[in-house]
Design an enzyme around this catalytic site. Structure first.
Site, PDB file in Angstrom:
ATOM      1  N   ASP A   1       1.124  -0.993   0.252  1.00  0.00           N
ATOM      2  CA  ASP A   1       0.169  -0.174  -0.125  1.00  0.00           C
ATOM      3  C   ASP A   1       0.876   1.203   0.184  1.00  0.00           C
ATOM      4  OD1 ASP A   1       0.610  -0.693   2.587  1.00  0.00           O
ATOM      5  OD2 ASP A   1      -0.478   0.996   3.443  1.00  0.00           O
ATOM      6  N   GLU A   2      -0.263   2.269  -0.580  1.00  0.00           N
ATOM      7  CA  GLU A   2       0.744   3.163  -0.445  1.00  0.00           C
ATOM      8  C   GLU A   2       2.049   3.839  -0.905  1.00  0.00           C
ATOM      9  OE1 GLU A   2      -2.005   5.626   3.343  1.00  0.00           O
ATOM     10  OE2 GLU A   2       0.021   3.600   3.528  1.00  0.00           O
ATOM     11  N   VAL A   3       2.707   3.499  -1.531  1.00  0.00           N
ATOM     12  CA  VAL A   3       4.439   3.666  -1.889  1.00  0.00           C
ATOM     13  C   VAL A   3       4.312   5.623  -2.678  1.00  0.00           C
ATOM     14  CG1 VAL A   3       5.384   3.007  -3.540  1.00  0.00           C
ATOM     15  CG2 VAL A   3       4.025   1.010  -3.051  1.00  0.00           C
TER      16      VAL A   3
END
Ligand SMILES: *[C@@H]1O[C@H](CO)[C@@H](O)[C@H](O)[C@H]1NC(C)=O
Ligand SMILES: *[C@@H]1O[C@H](CO)[C@@H](O)[C@H](O)[C@H]1NC(C)=O
Ligand SMILES: *[C@@H]1O[C@H](CO)[C@@H](O)[C@H](O)[C@H]1NC(C)=O
Ligand SMILES: *[C@@H]1O[C@H](CO)[C@@H](O)[C@H](O)[C@H]1NC(C)=O
Ligand SMILES: *[C@@H]1O[C@H](CO)[C@@H](O)[C@H](O)[C@H]1NC(C)=O
Ligand SMILES: *[C@@H]1O[C@H](CO)[C@@H](O)[C@H](O)[C@H]1NC(C)=O
Ligand SMILES: *[C@@H]1O[C@H](CO)[C@@H](O)[C@H](O)[C@H]1NC(C)=O
Length: 543
Positions: A342-344
């Site tokens: 997630d959330e790279v």
């Protein structure tokens, strides 16, 4: 905004002025949380003889059950303390007279017959469909008391239910249990709690208390978000430097034996432990020991000393990950592993000329494609080790080619219905957390749990077949603003709302009734040493 606050304040003041004496919500007596699938209740009751009470199993030497009997024996005896305190000061015979003439009194309950139809397993099943396995039946009738299930896990759930039906009579002179007949099983097979132990370290003792509370709510998956940007408390046998450099301090680590202890403690309570090692983002703490694993960020043409996500272009990254995940899969016996994704953040990759070159070479058109390149490698690697991945929704949204048994974990709060639609429309298994983020607190005079209770996982725009792909969900306790001192009251009983939604039939949604049961359940947790916060505003616990 100011106006809104004032309006709110006025509402609060008015609530205070118009309040009545006594508790906001009256507690039930001997009701079960989460509510069973089917329960028939009667007015006749036993007086529970806590002194003589014993479990009478038809199997011998089933360790998990033997340990559970000790725990529940203890719980019943502790509940009996209120009666003892009362009886000590006065004559017990005097009390007996109060129920012996009661037409509803049927006798003294001295035990519970426990019948295990299947064999004594050691670990919660690795099958996707645990549903059958947590099924149990309870029969309390004129002849006695019975609990039966095909599995030890069903027996554990049944023991919890049985212990919840024991209640203190209004006059506090006896522990009672009404005649009842229950056939019960979980609606969803995956009922989890995520605990983040990176933003704040949560000691083993507190995690064990959380596992106790999970069992009291029939939750069966501990999703251990064990490391993240901020700290790396997991002690790796293969790469001990990760925690030596990456933990907040050497007092804030989970040793090899700590991790084993947690897994066994959870196993004894029918709880699977699924670890999450989130990559390629959320890995800043990994770089304290292994900076070469992470991407070098640039300002213009110069390295600026900052580090980004894992470098997906360097073959050494994959060699490292292969060894680390090999160890993790050996340590955690569950078939599933959570790989995050997630959330790279893409800025650092964007700034790095070597990465630009690599993308051109491999015809990767954007950073999502680069991330997908990385995740694809990781998924293939882990699958080859006979483990099954769970990933956050970004991996799916970015179009990574995931296998049919990969589970997609839906989290983004404001669009979870749409994401669930897309995920299940593609035929993927799904888990829901989007409506169960426990770090979002908004409480005005009550315990802030109804919003979780109102969330219905199948309430999205898909077909029946799509809904069938929802394995369950998880309440998530991200730990930016909780540590060992407040995590328990932040989670309980708010996570109990999700627990009932995931266990009980979809039509269990009578909020007035749920409030009363949760009032009792919270006091029950308090009695058992779980410092849960009050659920419904002003009130008190009888014991
Ligand atoms: C138990 O029976 C009593 C009457 O003896 C009744 O008032 C009460 O509602 C019953 N409780 C449950 C949980 O069935
Ligand atoms: C009570 O339940 C047990 C177990 O299901 C059953 O064998 C027995 O016949 C029942 N007794 C009565 C009076 O219904
Ligand atoms: C256990 O089962 C036996 C035989 O069915 C019965 O006689 C006994 O009363 C039961 N014990 C309890 C505590 O219900
Ligand atoms: C790849 O990583 C290794 C060590 O992990 C390092 O020695 C090497 O310089 C890196 N290669 C590139 C092109 O950055
Ligand atoms: C996805 O994986 C499957 C099975 O490995 C393969 O047949 C298919 O071609 C892949 N699709 C893409 C777009 O890579
Ligand atoms: C769902 O899929 C559609 C079609 O691919 C896409 O346009 C939309 O953005 C997706 N919605 C979410 C919430 O991911
Ligand atoms: C459900 O899908 C239909 C057709 O795709 C659409 O018209 C409708 O607005 C959707 N409803 C919701 C609540 O998303």
């Amino acid at each position: 905004m100011v106006l809104l606050r004032c309006a709110l304040l006025i509402v609060l003041i008015r609530a205070a002025l118009s309040s009545k004496p006594g508790p906001q919500v009256l507690s039930t007596d001997g009701e079960v949380w989460p509510k069973p699938q089917k329960q028939e209740k009667f007015d006749q009751y036993y007086v529970v003889d806590a002194q003589l009470f014993e479990f009478q199993p038809d199997v011998r030497n089933c360790q998990i059950l033997d340990k559970a009997f000790l725990r529940y024996q203890r719980i019943i005896q502790d509940d009996n303390q209120a009666v003892e305190n009362h009886a000590n000061s006065l004559n017990r015979v005097h009390y007996e007279a109060t129920w012996i003439r009661d037409p509803f009194f049927v006798g003294y309950l001295k035990g519970l017959n426990v019948s295990l139809k299947g064999h004594c397993e050691l670990y919660p099943s690795k099958e996707v469909d645990l549903l059958q396995k947590e099924r149990y039946r309870i029969e309390i009738n004129q002849t006695g008391a019975w609990l039966e299930s095909n599995t030890v896990w069903g027996i554990l759930r049944g023991l919890e239910t049985f212990s919840q039906m024991v209640y203190l009579a209004q006059d506090e002179e006896s522990l009672r249990m009404n005649l009842t007949s229950i056939t019960d099983e979980a609606r969803f097979s995956h009922r989890g709690l995520l605990i983040d132990t990176s933003r704040h370290f949560i000691p083993v003792k507190v995690l064990c208390t959380m596992l106790d509370a999970m069992a009291y709510n029939k939750l069966n998956v501990f999703h251990w978000h064990i490391v993240d940007d901020q700290s790396f408390p997991y002690v790796s046998k293969r790469f001990p430097k990760l925690s030596e450099k990456g933990a907040y301090s050497q007092n804030h680590i989970y040793s090899v034996s700590d991790v084993q202890y947690i897994i066994d403690y959870a196993r004894d309570r029918g709880i699977r432990v699924i670890p999450e090692f989130d990559t390629p983002g959320h890995t800043r703490s990994w770089g304290l020991a292994y900076p070469e694993l992470l991407t070098q960020c640039y300002t213009g043409t110069k390295k600026n000393g900052l580090l980004g996500p894992i470098d997906p272009t360097n073959q050494s990254s994959y060699t490292f990950l292969k060894e680390l995940f090999k160890e993790i899969i050996e340590v955690f016996p569950d078939r599933y592993i959570h790989l995050g994704g997630d959330e790279v953040p893409f800025e650092c990759w964007q700034s790095n000329p070597t990465i630009q070159e690599f993308m051109k070479e491999h015809k990767l058109v954007d950073y999502k494609a680069l991330e997908s390149y990385y995740v694809q490698h990781l998924l293939d690697m882990v699958t080859a080790m006979n483990s099954t991945p769970i990933v956050w929704e970004e991996v799916f949204n970015n179009g990574v080619n995931i296998s049919k048994d990969t589970i997609v974990h839906v989290w983004y709060p404001s669009r979870w219905e749409k994401t669930l639609y897309n995920v299940t429309d593609a035929g993927q298994w799904a888990l829901l957390s989007g409506c169960w983020y426990l770090d979002i607190v908004n409480s005005y005079g009550d315990g802030d749990w109804l919003k979780y209770y109102r969330c219905e996982p199948t309430n999205f725009n898909g077909t029946h077949q799509q809904a069938e792909l929802i394995l369950g969900g998880e309440a998530c306790m991200w730990a930016e603003a909780v540590n060992q001192y407040n995590i328990i009251q932040r989670v309980w009983p708010r996570a109990s709302a999700a627990a009932e939604r995931l266990w009980s039939p979809a039509d269990v949604r009578d909020e007035a009734e749920a409030k009363r049961r949760l009032e009792e359940h919270t006091c029950r947790m308090n009695r058992r040493g779980i410092h849960a916060q009050p659920p419904n505003g002003p009130g008190f616990c009888r014991h």
